[in-house]
Design a protein around this motif. Sequence first.
Motif, PDB file in Angstrom:
ATOM      1  N   THR A  20       0.808  -1.228   0.000  1.00 13.27           N
ATOM      2  CA  THR A  20       0.000   0.000   0.000  1.00 13.27           C
ATOM      3  C   THR A  20       0.839   1.275   0.000  1.00 13.27           C
ATOM      4  O   THR A  20       0.310   2.369   0.209  1.00 13.27           O
ATOM      5  CB  THR A  20      -0.955   0.029   1.220  1.00 13.27           C
ATOM      6  OG1 THR A  20      -0.179   0.062   2.434  1.00 13.27           O
ATOM      7  CG2 THR A  20      -1.874  -1.181   1.233  1.00 13.27           C
ATOM      8  N   LEU A  23      -0.232   4.769  -1.657  1.00 14.59           N
ATOM      9  CA  LEU A  23      -1.673   4.789  -1.905  1.00 14.59           C
ATOM     10  C   LEU A  23      -2.314   5.755  -0.918  1.00 14.59           C
ATOM     11  O   LEU A  23      -2.270   5.545   0.291  1.00 14.59           O
ATOM     12  CB  LEU A  23      -2.280   3.389  -1.751  1.00 14.59           C
ATOM     13  CG  LEU A  23      -1.861   2.339  -2.782  1.00 14.59           C
ATOM     14  CD1 LEU A  23      -2.606   1.033  -2.525  1.00 14.59           C
ATOM     15  CD2 LEU A  23      -2.110   2.824  -4.208  1.00 14.59           C
ATOM     16  N   THR A  27      -7.857   5.890  -2.025  1.00 13.24           N
ATOM     17  CA  THR A  27      -7.376   4.855  -2.942  1.00 13.24           C
ATOM     18  C   THR A  27      -6.946   3.611  -2.175  1.00 13.24           C
ATOM     19  O   THR A  27      -7.195   2.475  -2.613  1.00 13.24           O
ATOM     20  CB  THR A  27      -6.196   5.386  -3.771  1.00 13.24           C
ATOM     21  OG1 THR A  27      -6.594   6.579  -4.432  1.00 13.24           O
ATOM     22  CG2 THR A  27      -5.751   4.377  -4.802  1.00 13.24           C
ATOM     23  N   SER A  31      -8.531  -0.003  -2.864  1.00  7.80           N
ATOM     24  CA  SER A  31      -7.606  -1.010  -3.394  1.00  7.80           C
ATOM     25  C   SER A  31      -7.513  -2.221  -2.468  1.00  7.80           C
ATOM     26  O   SER A  31      -7.478  -3.364  -2.935  1.00  7.80           O
ATOM     27  CB  SER A  31      -6.223  -0.392  -3.604  1.00  7.80           C
ATOM     28  OG  SER A  31      -6.284   0.676  -4.530  1.00  7.80           O
ATOM     29  N   SER A 227      -3.473   0.386  -7.936  1.00  7.13           N
ATOM     30  CA  SER A 227      -4.779   0.957  -7.610  1.00  7.13           C
ATOM     31  C   SER A 227      -5.824   0.555  -8.648  1.00  7.13           C
ATOM     32  O   SER A 227      -6.981   0.946  -8.538  1.00  7.13           O
ATOM     33  CB  SER A 227      -4.683   2.484  -7.522  1.00  7.13           C
ATOM     34  OG  SER A 227      -4.229   3.021  -8.757  1.00  7.13           O
TER      35      SER A 227
END
Length: 258
Positions: A20, A23, A27, A31, A227
């Motif tokens: 991650t 991100l 998002t 995701s 993503s």
Amino acid sequence: MTRTVNLPGGAALPLIGFGTWQLRPRTAYASVRAALEIGYRHVDTATLYRNEADVGRAVKDSGVDREQVFVTTKLRPQDAPHARRTLESSLRLLGTGYVDLWLIHWPTGRDEFVPTWEALLEAKDAGLAREVGVSNHSPALIDRLAEATGRRPAVNQISWSPAQHDPVLLEEHRRRGVVVEGYSGLKNTDLRDPVLTGIARRHGATPAQVVLRWHLEHDIVVLPRSSRREHIAANFDLEGIALTDEDVAAIDALAANA
């Protein structure tokens, strides 16, 4: 069923995790939700990423039992003087009573080096982290921690890709019983390399899938990040890709040309 590797304390670490890094909150939430729907059961975050709350909410909203999701977070070196408090904050943000793995994100300064590791071990003993480990540490640094405390990190998360493949370094970790997690495996790879595109063509796969599958052939944990749902799904869909010994050797050899 996702392949796993057993950690010293008995926890089963899925070899494919969802990264991650970078991100942003909204998002990250979407995701991670997509990843869990697709079948990922390992999610990697960090205090540095500033998305722990969104990751935790995604795990909770997914409907997957918390015990079925392996959650990793990491401690920034600047937070080392108040490591326990930082973990407690991470747990509040993640909405969970424990993490499955807590890592020192990269080495601290000399004076805090061993005390920080001792703080992680205390958190493990207190049940706040099922396993503890490090990131961006050399085998020599891992040895220093083990010599000082008698306990080795379960995991070392380091940058790994075909261009960085180092069998000696991998064996140094294996000899110590430390699991290698590789990050930035796709980011640090030229996916247009003819070796990778040729292998991908033969297997009806993408070069990215070939690189991720190559990690698994070496029992290296991979943490692909995306993503886009189609990429999240493709990165997880590796079981049908059967690399030959010749394929693996050809990808290994890319390090010599890097």
